[in-house]
Design a protein around this motif. Sequence first.
Motif, PDB file in Angstrom:
ATOM      1  N   VAL A  89       3.135  -1.347 -12.990  1.00 44.90           N
ATOM      2  CA  VAL A  89       3.370   0.052 -13.115  1.00 44.90           C
ATOM      3  C   VAL A  89       3.152   0.400 -14.748  1.00 44.90           C
ATOM      4  CG1 VAL A  89       4.537   2.170 -12.906  1.00 44.90           C
ATOM      5  CG2 VAL A  89       4.934   0.445 -10.893  1.00 44.90           C
ATOM      6  N   ILE A  90       2.219   1.214 -14.907  1.00 46.79           N
ATOM      7  CA  ILE A  90       1.943   1.290 -16.427  1.00 46.79           C
ATOM      8  C   ILE A  90       2.650   2.350 -16.844  1.00 46.79           C
ATOM      9  CG2 ILE A  90      -0.083   1.667 -18.203  1.00 46.79           C
ATOM     10  CD1 ILE A  90      -2.012   0.831 -15.986  1.00 46.79           C
ATOM     11  N   PHE A  91       3.191   2.209 -18.152  1.00 53.47           N
ATOM     12  CA  PHE A  91       4.121   3.353 -18.811  1.00 53.47           C
ATOM     13  C   PHE A  91       3.291   3.657 -20.197  1.00 53.47           C
ATOM     14  CE2 PHE A  91       6.903   1.983 -15.567  1.00 53.47           C
ATOM     15  CZ  PHE A  91       7.621   2.928 -15.332  1.00 53.47           C
ATOM     16  N   PHE A 125       0.921  -1.259   0.030  1.00 55.41           N
ATOM     17  CA  PHE A 125       0.203  -0.069   0.172  1.00 55.41           C
ATOM     18  C   PHE A 125       0.744   1.336   0.001  1.00 55.41           C
ATOM     19  CE2 PHE A 125      -4.135  -1.853   1.972  1.00 55.41           C
ATOM     20  CZ  PHE A 125      -4.462  -2.754   0.805  1.00 55.41           C
ATOM     21  N   TYR A 126       2.019   1.475   0.707  1.00 52.54           N
ATOM     22  CA  TYR A 126       2.766   2.375   0.741  1.00 52.54           C
ATOM     23  C   TYR A 126       3.482   2.729  -0.728  1.00 52.54           C
ATOM     24  CZ  TYR A 126       7.105   5.006   2.234  1.00 52.54           C
ATOM     25  OH  TYR A 126       7.901   5.855   2.537  1.00 52.54           O
ATOM     26  N   PHE A 127       3.756   1.509  -1.216  1.00 55.54           N
ATOM     27  CA  PHE A 127       4.577   1.970  -2.681  1.00 55.54           C
ATOM     28  C   PHE A 127       3.477   2.456  -3.521  1.00 55.54           C
ATOM     29  CE2 PHE A 127       4.959   0.156  -6.884  1.00 55.54           C
ATOM     30  CZ  PHE A 127       6.138   0.679  -7.460  1.00 55.54           C
ATOM     31  N   ARG A 128       1.976   1.786  -3.381  1.00 60.62           N
ATOM     32  CA  ARG A 128       0.963   1.960  -4.395  1.00 60.62           C
ATOM     33  C   ARG A 128       0.506   3.818  -4.181  1.00 60.62           C
ATOM     34  NH1 ARG A 128      -2.501  -3.475  -4.648  1.00 60.62           N
ATOM     35  NH2 ARG A 128      -0.825  -4.726  -5.273  1.00 60.62           N
ATOM     36  N   GLU A 129       0.528   3.852  -2.919  1.00 63.20           N
ATOM     37  CA  GLU A 129       0.192   5.292  -2.661  1.00 63.20           C
ATOM     38  C   GLU A 129       1.092   6.360  -3.324  1.00 63.20           C
ATOM     39  OE1 GLU A 129      -1.257   6.026   1.318  1.00 63.20           O
ATOM     40  OE2 GLU A 129      -0.528   8.044   1.386  1.00 63.20           O
ATOM     41  N   GLN A 141       0.869   9.197  -6.117  1.00 61.04           N
ATOM     42  CA  GLN A 141       1.246  10.612  -5.701  1.00 61.04           C
ATOM     43  C   GLN A 141       2.216  11.277  -6.871  1.00 61.04           C
ATOM     44  OE1 GLN A 141       2.733  10.980  -2.004  1.00 61.04           O
ATOM     45  NE2 GLN A 141       0.606  10.697  -0.959  1.00 61.04           N
ATOM     46  N   LEU A 142       3.113  10.376  -7.341  1.00 66.15           N
ATOM     47  CA  LEU A 142       4.182  10.914  -8.289  1.00 66.15           C
ATOM     48  C   LEU A 142       3.597  10.853  -9.763  1.00 66.15           C
ATOM     49  CD1 LEU A 142       7.479   9.526  -6.689  1.00 66.15           C
ATOM     50  CD2 LEU A 142       6.740  11.733  -7.010  1.00 66.15           C
ATOM     51  N   GLY A 143       2.472  10.611  -9.953  1.00 70.46           N
ATOM     52  CA  GLY A 143       1.947  10.733 -11.270  1.00 70.46           C
ATOM     53  C   GLY A 143       1.963   9.445 -12.355  1.00 70.46           C
ATOM     54  N   MET A 175      13.208   5.309  -9.797  1.00 73.90           N
ATOM     55  CA  MET A 175      12.097   5.058 -11.146  1.00 73.90           C
ATOM     56  C   MET A 175      11.805   6.746 -11.683  1.00 73.90           C
ATOM     57  SD  MET A 175       9.520   2.106  -9.665  1.00 73.90           S
ATOM     58  CE  MET A 175       8.379   2.358 -11.315  1.00 73.90           C
ATOM     59  N   LYS A 176      11.573   7.525 -10.721  1.00 72.12           N
ATOM     60  CA  LYS A 176      11.315   9.098 -10.818  1.00 72.12           C
ATOM     61  C   LYS A 176      12.124   9.649 -11.808  1.00 72.12           C
ATOM     62  CE  LYS A 176       8.632  12.563 -10.831  1.00 72.12           C
ATOM     63  NZ  LYS A 176       7.417  12.575 -11.401  1.00 72.12           N
ATOM     64  N   GLU A 177      13.506   9.413 -11.377  1.00 73.98           N
ATOM     65  CA  GLU A 177      14.436  10.021 -11.817  1.00 73.98           C
ATOM     66  C   GLU A 177      14.892   9.483 -13.104  1.00 73.98           C
ATOM     67  OE1 GLU A 177      18.616   9.750  -9.385  1.00 73.98           O
ATOM     68  OE2 GLU A 177      19.197   9.042 -11.347  1.00 73.98           O
ATOM     69  N   ILE A 178      14.855   8.168 -13.393  1.00 75.47           N
ATOM     70  CA  ILE A 178      15.241   7.383 -14.731  1.00 75.47           C
ATOM     71  C   ILE A 178      13.950   7.937 -15.656  1.00 75.47           C
ATOM     72  CG2 ILE A 178      15.076   5.311 -15.635  1.00 75.47           C
ATOM     73  CD1 ILE A 178      16.648   4.380 -13.222  1.00 75.47           C
ATOM     74  N   SER A 179      12.684   8.057 -15.356  1.00 74.63           N
ATOM     75  CA  SER A 179      11.333   8.324 -16.110  1.00 74.63           C
ATOM     76  C   SER A 179      11.777   9.781 -16.392  1.00 74.63           C
ATOM     77  CB  SER A 179      10.355   8.186 -15.189  1.00 74.63           C
ATOM     78  OG  SER A 179      10.226   6.829 -14.951  1.00 74.63           O
ATOM     79  N   ASN A 180      12.125  10.583 -15.723  1.00 75.72           N
ATOM     80  CA  ASN A 180      12.186  11.959 -16.379  1.00 75.72           C
ATOM     81  C   ASN A 180      13.282  12.257 -17.264  1.00 75.72           C
ATOM     82  OD1 ASN A 180      10.210  12.870 -14.598  1.00 75.72           O
ATOM     83  ND2 ASN A 180      11.554  13.476 -12.733  1.00 75.72           N
TER      84      ASN A 180
END
Length: 362
Positions: free
Chosen positions: A295-297, A269-273, A277-279, A349-354
């Motif tokens: 996680v959907i891309f 649940f922590y991960f999903r929330e 939040q990060l979009g 994940m956020k850093e790489i996606s950006n």
Amino acid sequence: MKLFTVGPVEAFPETMAVYQNGFPYFRTEEYGSMVRNCMQLLADLLGTEYNNNIIYLTASGTAAMEASIENCLSQTDKVLVINGGSFGQRFCQLLAWHNIPFDSINLKWNEQLTKNHLMPYEKRGYTSLIVNLHETSTGQLYDINMLADFCKKNQMYFIVDAISTFLADNYEMDKYGIDVTIFSSQKGLSLSPGLSFVAFSKRMKEKVLSNNILGSSYFNFKDYLSNITRGQTPYTPAVYIMYELREMLKLISSTGKENWLKRIEDRCFYFREKIIQLGFQIPDTYKLSNMLTPVIFTDISAYDVFIELQNKYRIFVNPCGGDLKDKLLRVSHVGNLFMQDIDFLIEKMKEISNKLREKKND
Ligand SMILES: *Cc1c(COP(=O)(O)O)cnc(C)c1O
């Protein structure tokens, strides 16, 4: 290095410690009683009464899937398979290989299994239902109540591959009238890969013992069932993983099954929330297991993110195969993981996606 994979998963120090001790010979009373004790504890976790009704194979989970087909079914059966992804597809392939008549309910990756899918198969002479209760390739956890009702109403045997739901979600074998439960060492149990297990209901154990047309000699369940009464196997097992299992069962017993599952749910649940939040997007058209989060891309390739996590940070998540390769990543919540591990993964994940987005827009 960190494993957010579905199996093998991040190991616990308690189970790894067994490798420091060396292992005694296994054709002994001592080993046999250790195994019998483990089987008893596994039965408690599965929600079944122990009656020498669990066997173990030195082979990965797929072998237990195939051996169950060979030993529990025959060409006079008519089987219904829930095929919601690559593991459902695997059952179809195995049944076809063994010439066992079957039909399958095929789901698209984002399609939830409902009563409407089952309706056309009511009262049509099917003898068994086979399902991967958690279809690991998409994360869908099927409705156990619905499937159990369907089997009961149609007097079918209920065969469940619980490999990626046992010890991630609550599981109750006897309560839902499940006849076969298949699970393996490297998923919820968080042990080394190499052992798989099959648990039988009373009526399925009798069916297996009276089955005279067996498809396999090495995986003849009758031999395994007669040996397990002494805690033994017909052939040399992966002895060391059995010692890992003993330590793991101690750990789960001292924590309590409910608390054990709660810890996994908390991480899930922590991960999903956080990820929402990060979009990031996660599936909302079907129910998910607590074992993993897909996680959907949509604008960058999921597979590229998987490669970057691995190469840059030695973080391992599960990519998907086939059509879903660029669309989904799967992040496991099972194993020796902590909240700060999840924070680290999400940050990366956020850093790489950006970075991948910037590169794409250049
Ligand atoms: C992991 C898994 C298996 C078994 O795979 P092996 O690689 O043979 O151990 C089978 N079914 C499901 C649902 C799984 O998640």
